[in-house]
Design a protein around this motif. Structure first.
Motif: not given
Ligand code: ADP
Ligand code: ADP
Length: 227
Positions: A133, A116, A112
């Protein structure tokens, strides 16, 4: 990057080959337009590269893989090296722009943390940094195709296949998509695009490969759509 060596493909139950004795080489970093009337074999050519079918005769090499010798368990690895975009976008409904692109990395096991970083970079590249979004269903056709391009390119595949990517778009929007494909190509990615869009082919002056009734009838550098 791609070699077809005397490739023929006859579908089960058909007598006429969909592709007949096609031989060609496409080098790393080339941009190739694939043209020809409906039924001339363009989709068959692209699907052979993805190893959706095996040729009836001849050999195909893609990114170092001899597709005739590729065991089934290695097909996913081949397909990771070939990004794809289609006329009808094929996005995941009910998901955001960000999620559509992130999904392509999740399925190949990226962390992840990497996701990101890479997803926003790639959305910026296609000009959708401010729309991450939004639900893709709410976007215009041109924006949806940009999402599809971001998804196809997010793991930086050496090859990108586009099957009529501008087929559902108006001319102005199509030019934007072509600029993106050109930008992706300039990063060193080999691009192969099947199209009926004569204006675009005539403007870009890239290599043009023409199929007619399954045969390669023209292979022209800095080519045009038709004579
Ligand atoms: P995890 O919980 O597995 O670490 P992330 O934190 O990378 O996953 O992402 C969880 C959700 O957050 C993603 O499905 C996404 O929709 C949203 N998200 C994360 N980073 C961004 C970003 N920079 N812009 C938009 N949405 C984001
Ligand atoms: P194009 O993409 O240029 O329209 P295709 O590769 O789809 O051409 O088709 C080439 C020929 O193969 C056509 O005659 C088509 O009817 C035939 N064909 C394509 N897919 C199949 C299939 N799955 N089964 C049988 N015939 C097919």
């Amino acid at each position: 990057m791609i070699t077809f060596d005397n490739v023929s493909k006859t579908y089960a139950g058909q007598t006429r080959p969909a592709l007949r004795d096609v031989s060609l080489d496409i080098d790393k970093g080339e941009f190739v337009f694939l043209v020809g009337s409906s039924g001339s074999g363009k989709s068959t050519f692209l699907r052979l590269i993805l190893r959706e079918y095996k040729p009836t005769k001849g050999s195909i090499y893609v990114a170092g893989h001899d597709l005739g010798r590729l065991p089934a368990w290695r097909i996913p690895r081949l397909r990771r090296q070939v990004g794809t975009v289609f006329q009808d976008f094929r996005l995941l409904p009910g998901k955001t722009v960000y999620e559509n692109v992130a999904f392509a990395l999740q399925v190949i096991g990226k962390s992840s943390r990497e996701i990101r970083t890479i997803v926003p970079e790639t959305l910026d590249l296609v000009g959708l940094g401010d729309k991450s979004e939004r639900l893709t269903d709410e976007l215009s056709g041109g924006e949806q195709q940009r999402v599809a391009l971001a998804r196809a390119f997010v793991n930086r595949p050496p090859i990108l296949i586009a099957d009529e990517p501008t087929g559902n778009l108006d001319p102005t929007t199509s030019v934007g998509i072509m600029k993106l494909l050109d930008r992706i190509n300039k990063t060193g990615t080999t691009v192969i695009m099947a199209t009926h869009d004569s204006t675009i082919v005539d403007q870009m002056r890239k290599r043009v490969i023409e199929l007619s009734d399954g045969e390669l009838v023209r292979d022209q550098s800095k080519g045009v759509y038709g004579y």
